[in-house]
Design a protein around this motif. Structure first.
Motif, short mmCIF file in Angstrom:
data_model
loop_
_atom_site.label_atom_id
_atom_site.label_comp_id
_atom_site.label_asym_id
_atom_site.label_seq_id
_atom_site.Cartn_x
_atom_site.Cartn_y
_atom_site.Cartn_z
N LYS A 13 0.84 -1.21 0.00
CA LYS A 13 0.00 0.00 0.00
C LYS A 13 0.87 1.25 0.00
CE LYS A 13 -3.63 2.42 2.55
NZ LYS A 13 -4.53 2.40 3.75
N ASN A 17 1.43 4.21 -2.94
CA ASN A 17 1.35 5.66 -2.68
C ASN A 17 2.63 6.38 -3.10
OD1 ASN A 17 -1.27 5.69 -1.70
ND2 ASN A 17 -0.66 5.40 0.43
N PRO A 123 -10.16 7.62 -3.34
CA PRO A 123 -9.95 6.58 -4.36
C PRO A 123 -10.63 6.84 -5.71
CG PRO A 123 -11.34 5.77 -2.57
CD PRO A 123 -10.76 7.07 -2.12
N GLU A 192 -5.86 -0.30 -7.97
CA GLU A 192 -5.87 -0.22 -6.50
C GLU A 192 -6.97 0.72 -6.03
OE1 GLU A 192 -4.71 1.21 -2.47
OE2 GLU A 192 -4.98 2.36 -4.33
N SER A 193 -7.17 1.82 -6.74
CA SER A 193 -8.22 2.77 -6.38
C SER A 193 -9.60 2.13 -6.54
CB SER A 193 -8.13 4.02 -7.26
OG SER A 193 -6.93 4.72 -7.04
N GLN A 195 -10.32 -1.04 -6.29
CA GLN A 195 -10.48 -1.99 -5.20
C GLN A 195 -10.97 -1.29 -3.94
OE1 GLN A 195 -6.70 -3.93 -4.74
NE2 GLN A 195 -6.97 -5.28 -6.50
N ARG A 196 -10.40 -0.12 -3.65
CA ARG A 196 -10.80 0.63 -2.46
C ARG A 196 -12.23 1.15 -2.57
NH1 ARG A 196 -6.40 4.86 -2.61
NH2 ARG A 196 -7.54 5.85 -0.90
N LYS A 199 -14.51 -1.82 -2.03
CA LYS A 199 -14.46 -2.24 -0.63
C LYS A 199 -15.34 -1.34 0.23
CE LYS A 199 -11.23 -3.19 3.16
NZ LYS A 199 -9.81 -3.15 3.60
N THR A 200 -15.32 -0.03 -0.07
CA THR A 200 -16.16 0.92 0.66
C THR A 200 -17.63 0.62 0.47
OG1 THR A 200 -14.47 2.63 0.41
CG2 THR A 200 -16.67 3.37 1.00
N GLU A 203 -18.89 -2.36 2.58
CA GLU A 203 -18.92 -2.20 4.04
C GLU A 203 -20.25 -1.62 4.54
OE1 GLU A 203 -15.53 0.22 4.86
OE2 GLU A 203 -14.11 -1.46 4.70
#
Length: 203
Positions: A13, A17, A123, A192-193, A195-196, A199-200, A203
């Motif tokens: 991670k 970045n 993201p 990667e963005s 995926q985030r 994921k949000t 949740e």
């Protein structure tokens, strides 16, 4: 050795970045330089020969006869070497729209860099920054096929087998080919963005 592997595995991670910050630095620096005449002059060969971008210039399709009696693209007669300013060349570039286009391009590149950097915290912005980085790099890499100056020209000489044409990249070609790294980097940060973002939502 396993501890080193674990350290790198756990740092992915942070490394992504760092990739974002690296892309931002390149975009901000190069985008900012587009406000200066020498950088604007330097991209004329790429833009003039690009089917997708040449319409931004006023003199892209014009040709002239050079001192050797050869018909060449007009822009080749108005190149300003880096570090030198020739007034007649500056005037030609003004009439060509070189500087106006460069200012606009610089703003776009800088903006993409900002989106990539903001991806650290936002993201969705990072996703669009990554996709735009990929797209911009794709356009830049197309210059290898459209710009004659990206390969070493055949200037003759005494060497029995001069190195020219494909695959002998010139300085301009070596500059362009490095964008393949930016292309890959754009895809990684976009992935990667994404995926985030997903994921949000879960949740």
């Amino acid at each position: 050795m396993d501890k080193i592997f674990q350290l790198f595995a756990n740092s992915q991670k942070q490394f992504i970045n760092i990739l974002r910050i690296s892309i931002f630095i390149v975009m901000a620096w190069i985008g900012g330089l587009k406000a200066f005449p020498y950088e604007a002059d330097g991209i004329v060969a790429f833009v003039s020969n690009s089917p997708a971008m040449s319409f931004f210039y006023n003199n892209s399709s014009k040709t002239v006869v050079n001192e050797e009696g050869k018909t060449v693209a007009e822009y080749t007669q108005y190149k300003n070497p880096e570090g030198k300013t020739v007034l007649k060349n500056i005037e030609w570039h003004k009439s060509n729209g070189t500087y106006v286009f460069s200012y606009g391009l610089g703003i776009v590149i800088f903006g993409i860099g900002i989106l990539v950097l903001l991806g650290i915290w936002f993201p969705k912005m990072g996703f669009f920054g990554g996709v735009l980085t990929f797209g911009m790099s794709l356009v830049t890499l197309s210059f290898l096929m459209t710009t004659p100056e990206t390969f070493v020209p055949n200037l003759g000489g005494d060497f029995p087998t001069p190195h020219f044409g494909f695959p002998y990249l010139s300085a301009a070609g070596r500059l362009v080919i490095k964008d393949i790294i930016m292309l890959a980097g754009g895809l990684i940060i976009a992935s990667e963005s994404a995926q985030r973002v997903l994921k949000t939502k879960d949740e």
